[in-house]
Structures are given as C-alpha cells and as structure tokens.
Design a protein around this motif. Structure first.
Motif, short mmCIF file in Angstrom:
data_model
loop_
_atom_site.label_atom_id
_atom_site.label_comp_id
_atom_site.label_asym_id
_atom_site.label_seq_id
_atom_site.Cartn_x
_atom_site.Cartn_y
_atom_site.Cartn_z
N ALA A 172 0.77 -1.30 0.07
CA ALA A 172 0.07 -0.18 -0.45
C ALA A 172 1.18 1.27 -0.13
O ALA A 172 0.35 1.98 -0.90
N ALA A 173 2.07 1.51 0.50
CA ALA A 173 2.76 1.89 0.67
C ALA A 173 3.09 2.31 -0.46
O ALA A 173 3.65 3.99 -0.77
N THR A 174 3.46 1.73 -0.79
CA THR A 174 4.70 1.58 -2.40
C THR A 174 3.48 2.59 -3.74
O THR A 174 3.90 2.98 -4.08
N VAL A 175 2.32 2.38 -3.35
CA VAL A 175 1.61 3.04 -4.37
C VAL A 175 0.80 4.39 -3.87
O VAL A 175 0.32 5.30 -4.70
N LEU A 176 0.76 4.71 -2.38
CA LEU A 176 0.09 5.99 -1.95
C LEU A 176 0.99 6.32 -2.15
O LEU A 176 0.40 7.68 -2.46
N VAL A 177 2.33 6.74 -2.02
CA VAL A 177 2.84 7.66 -1.78
C VAL A 177 3.01 8.27 -3.41
O VAL A 177 2.80 9.62 -3.36
N PRO A 178 3.30 7.07 -4.77
CA PRO A 178 3.13 8.38 -6.05
C PRO A 178 1.25 8.95 -5.86
O PRO A 178 1.57 10.09 -5.92
N ALA A 179 0.28 8.60 -5.34
CA ALA A 179 -0.60 9.38 -5.47
C ALA A 179 -0.93 10.81 -4.40
O ALA A 179 -1.49 11.27 -5.20
N GLY A 209 4.75 3.55 -18.94
CA GLY A 209 6.13 4.71 -18.62
C GLY A 209 5.61 5.46 -17.09
O GLY A 209 7.11 6.24 -16.87
N LEU A 210 5.70 5.42 -16.32
CA LEU A 210 4.56 5.45 -15.42
C LEU A 210 6.17 4.45 -14.15
O LEU A 210 6.06 3.43 -14.20
N THR A 211 6.81 5.52 -13.17
CA THR A 211 7.56 4.63 -12.28
C THR A 211 7.52 4.98 -10.79
O THR A 211 7.63 4.24 -10.24
N ALA A 212 7.30 6.28 -11.02
CA ALA A 212 7.50 6.70 -9.23
C ALA A 212 8.84 6.76 -8.50
O ALA A 212 8.33 5.85 -7.63
N SER A 213 10.13 6.87 -9.26
CA SER A 213 10.97 6.96 -8.57
C SER A 213 11.64 7.75 -7.38
O SER A 213 11.05 8.70 -7.43
N THR A 214 11.77 6.76 -6.83
CA THR A 214 12.09 7.91 -5.41
C THR A 214 13.47 7.27 -4.66
O THR A 214 13.91 6.51 -4.96
N GLU A 215 14.75 8.49 -4.59
CA GLU A 215 16.07 8.56 -3.77
C GLU A 215 15.43 7.26 -2.72
O GLU A 215 15.28 7.56 -1.49
N LEU A 216 16.61 6.66 -2.25
CA LEU A 216 16.94 5.37 -0.94
C LEU A 216 17.54 6.57 -0.14
O LEU A 216 18.49 6.54 -0.58
N PRO A 217 16.73 6.70 1.10
CA PRO A 217 18.26 7.69 1.96
C PRO A 217 19.23 6.79 2.53
O PRO A 217 19.30 5.69 2.56
N GLY A 218 20.07 7.89 2.22
CA GLY A 218 21.84 7.53 2.63
C GLY A 218 22.25 6.98 1.26
O GLY A 218 23.22 6.78 1.50
N SER A 243 23.00 6.80 -2.87
CA SER A 243 22.50 7.59 -3.86
C SER A 243 22.31 6.27 -5.37
O SER A 243 22.81 6.13 -6.43
N THR A 244 20.90 5.98 -5.41
CA THR A 244 20.44 5.86 -6.44
C THR A 244 19.51 5.96 -5.18
O THR A 244 18.49 5.87 -4.81
N SER A 245 18.43 5.39 -6.63
CA SER A 245 16.51 5.21 -6.38
C SER A 245 15.81 4.03 -6.99
O SER A 245 16.99 3.41 -7.90
N ILE A 246 15.05 3.61 -6.85
CA ILE A 246 14.28 2.27 -6.90
C ILE A 246 12.66 2.68 -7.40
O ILE A 246 12.22 4.39 -6.96
N SER A 247 12.14 2.35 -7.97
CA SER A 247 10.50 3.00 -8.60
C SER A 247 9.85 1.89 -7.70
O SER A 247 9.71 0.70 -7.65
N LEU A 248 8.64 3.19 -7.02
CA LEU A 248 7.93 2.09 -6.42
C LEU A 248 6.89 1.63 -6.78
O LEU A 248 6.74 0.79 -6.29
N LEU A 249 6.43 2.02 -8.26
CA LEU A 249 5.64 1.11 -8.25
C LEU A 249 6.63 -0.19 -9.20
O LEU A 249 5.32 -0.66 -9.57
#
Length: 372
Positions: free
Chosen positions: A29-36, A94-103, A105-111
């Motif tokens: 739920a967190a991975t899809v609620l954050v992009p929303a 084409g949506l990814t909703a990428s977010t930076e990982l704390p600490g 230097s990389t990001s992940i796609s929440l979707l």
C-alpha cells in the motif's frame, strides 16, 4: 499459534499467514499511496492505491475477524491481484514513481516495488484462503526458489554446452556463420537441458521412470490438437486485450535477430519441433511441474510452474523497458498455463512437447514470411 483448520495435505492453518499478508499488503500500500500523494493521478495508480487499502483491510479481517475467513482471504487475494495488474499497466505506460533511497546515491521505482510485492501478496492470499500453515507456506516457497534456480541453471547449462560444442568445431573449421553457430547452440540447448534434468533426477533419487514419455493414445492426440487451438486462441485473445488497452509488449531477442538475418529461422523452425519444444517441456513440465506436485495441488503446480517458466524468460526480453517486459512475461505465463494443463491432463510429456514445438514453428514460419 492456534490451530484452526487443516488442508488436504494435513498442514495446520494459523493466523500467522494472514499476519504475513497484512505486513506485505501494508508495504504494498505504501508503494502506491506515496505516488498518489505526490500528485500522480493516473487512473491505474489511483486504482492500485484503492485495491491496496482493501487488501490490508481484508487481511486484517481474515486474521482478527470471526467467521467468513475464506471470504476475507479471497477478497485480499483479489485486491492484491488488482494491485499487481494496475502497477503492471502503469509501468507499461511509462510511469515509474522513482524515489531516492535514504543515504544511498540510487533510486528505486515505487511502482515496480509495488508490482513485485503484490506478486508475493497474491501468493500469501491464496495460502490464507486455503488455510495453509506457515510451515506449509515455507515449504512451498522453498521449493519454488529451488526449482526457479534449476530453471535458471538450465539456461546457463545450455549456453555453456553450446560453447563447449562450438569450440572444437571452430578449431577445425574456423569462424562459424551465424546460422552454423545457431545449429550448434540448439544442440547445446538439448545437451545442457538434458544434463541438468538428469542431475536433478539423480540428486532427488528419481530415475528415468519419473519421465512421462509414451506413445500417444487417441485421447492424447485429441488433447494435442485441442491444445494447439487453445494456445493460438489464447494468444489472439491476449493480443486483442493488449491492443485495446494500449499495452506494449517487448520483442523476443530471436525476433530482433531474425529481422537482421532471416536465414536463422530456417534453423529455428525444425529446431522448435526437435529441440526447443521437447527439451523445454522436459525441464519445465516433466521435471519442475511434476516436482511441484509434491507440495502443491495439481492446479497450484500448474500455476507455480508457469510463474517459473515465465520468470526465466526475462533475459529474452531484457532489451525493452520493464513495463513491456512484464507484458511479454504475462503472455508467456498465460501460454504456459495451457501447456501445463495439457501435461497435467495427459501425464504424457509428448503432448505439451508437440504443442509447444508446433506453436513455435508456426510463429517462426510466419516471421520468415515477413522478413525472408
């Protein structure tokens, strides 16, 4: 842990499984609620968020509610499946909703994270609905991991066997043409796959009698013909759904090679019947799916085996984006369900082998008409 019910195999069901489902669905739920919440208002993302909230509530109801456990677990499974489909569609668009990982230097796609977690949550939901215990869930998960590794090992063994066969030929004849190397690669696939299947059977104290290979009966012939009709019908249906929904799938690596060198298709057409169909079905149906019968129901083994079969095809579509790859793997999964059902219904390796081989041969022949 309180014992509340038993599955057919004798596994005690507890409230721990819906507890696992609650935890997974909360993360999902967190991975899809954050992009929303960040303003991504695409219908697929909003729908995924709604489904995720429903899944959390249903798992909680399954764990703490009184009565109607199966209904709550069924809703949790269906809602998790909704998240799976919605996130897959969003990724495909084409949506990814990428977010930076704390600490880091990389990001992940929440979707993408939501898609992967949803796939696990669906499995836990099914286990909850069937009242499978934590021990039973662990056994099934462990077997899935082992057999997935077996499938991946089969791929690498085929590549290594092809290289092993090619080296002495190249020493004598010099550089090989693309077509020549493909012929040797197909022989390597047969050799490597057979070796891995043989090693697994030996390691698990299963002999050649484990192989379901016999002269087809009239019933087997009917299943073979019917299987081909259903397989192509499924492909047409999936293609129509994709076209209507605007879903883009990835091209198989072989298709891209055929566009540049159509002659390879003249090798792949007979290889489909003699190598690809028989040896892929040997490993994925007669070895992997049949081994899954030990811990899954037969229907469950077909589904689990198809998940493995689709998963190991990731590399074949890896040149495309994640959304297109997921769509193509969805097609592979659907077609694998048909092949798995044919094997389960007939207990004859020859039936899915022929259907798989003829199916591939027809696709390759069609490509040759296009590119040749």
């Amino acid at each position: 842990m309180t014992e509340t019910a038993w599955t057919e195999s004798g596994s005690a069901a507890t409230d721990a499984v819906p507890g696992i489902g609650t935890g997974l669905s909360a993360v999902m739920a967190a991975t899809v609620l954050v992009p929303a919440s960040r303003g991504i208002t695409e219908p697929a993302v909003i729908a995924a968020a709604v489904f995720a909230v429903v899944a959390v509530g249903a798992f909680l109801a399954s764990r703490y509610g009184s009565g109607r456990h199966r209904i709550a677990a069924g809703i949790a499974t269906a809602a998790s499946g909704g998240v799976l489909l919605c996130t897959a569609y969003a990724l495909n668009q084409g949506l990814t909703a990428s977010t930076e990982l704390p600490g880091l230097s990389t990001s992940i796609s929440l979707l993408m994270a939501g898609f992967l977690i949803a796939s696990l949550t669906v499995g836990v939901g099914v286990a909850d609905a069937l009242r499978i215990s934590v021990s039973g869930l662990k056994d099934r998960s462990s077997q899935m991991v082992v057999l997935t590794l077996l499938g991946v090992t089969g791929l690498f063994a085929a590549e290594l066997a092809g290289l092993f066969l090619a080296l002495p030929v190249m020493e004598v004849a010099g550089d090989l043409s693309t077509t020549g190397f493909l012929v040797i690669a197909q022989l390597g696939m047969a050799l490597g796959t057979a070796i891995i299947a043989g090693i697994y059977l030996s390691a698990t104290d299963r002999g050649l009698e484990f192989l379901d290979l016999r002269v087809p009966s009239k019933r087997d012939v009917i299943w073979t013909v019917g299987g081909l009709v259903v397989l192509f019908g499924a492909l047409m249906t999936i293609s129509l759904v994709f076209q209507t929904a605007g879903v883009e799938s990835a091209e198989h690596g072989t298709t891209e090679q055929a566009a540049e060198n159509p002659e390879i298709l003249l090798v792949l057409i007979p290889a489909s019947l003699l190598v690809i169909g028989p040896f892929e079905e040997l490993l994925y149906r007669n070895v992997i799916q049949k081994a899954l019968y030990d811990t899954f129901s037969r229907v469950g083994a077909i589904v689990a085996g198809s998940v493995i079969f689709a998963g190991v095809h990731v590399l074949a579509y890896a040149t495309a984006g994640p959304g297109a790859v997921i769509a193509s793997l969805g097609v592979i999964f659907g077609l694998s369900l048909v092949l798995g059902t044919l094997y389960e219904r007939t207990d004859n390796l020859l039936v899915p082998s022929v259907v798989h081989g003829v199916y591939n041969a027809i696709l390759f022949a069609n490509l040759y008409l296009v590119y040749g």
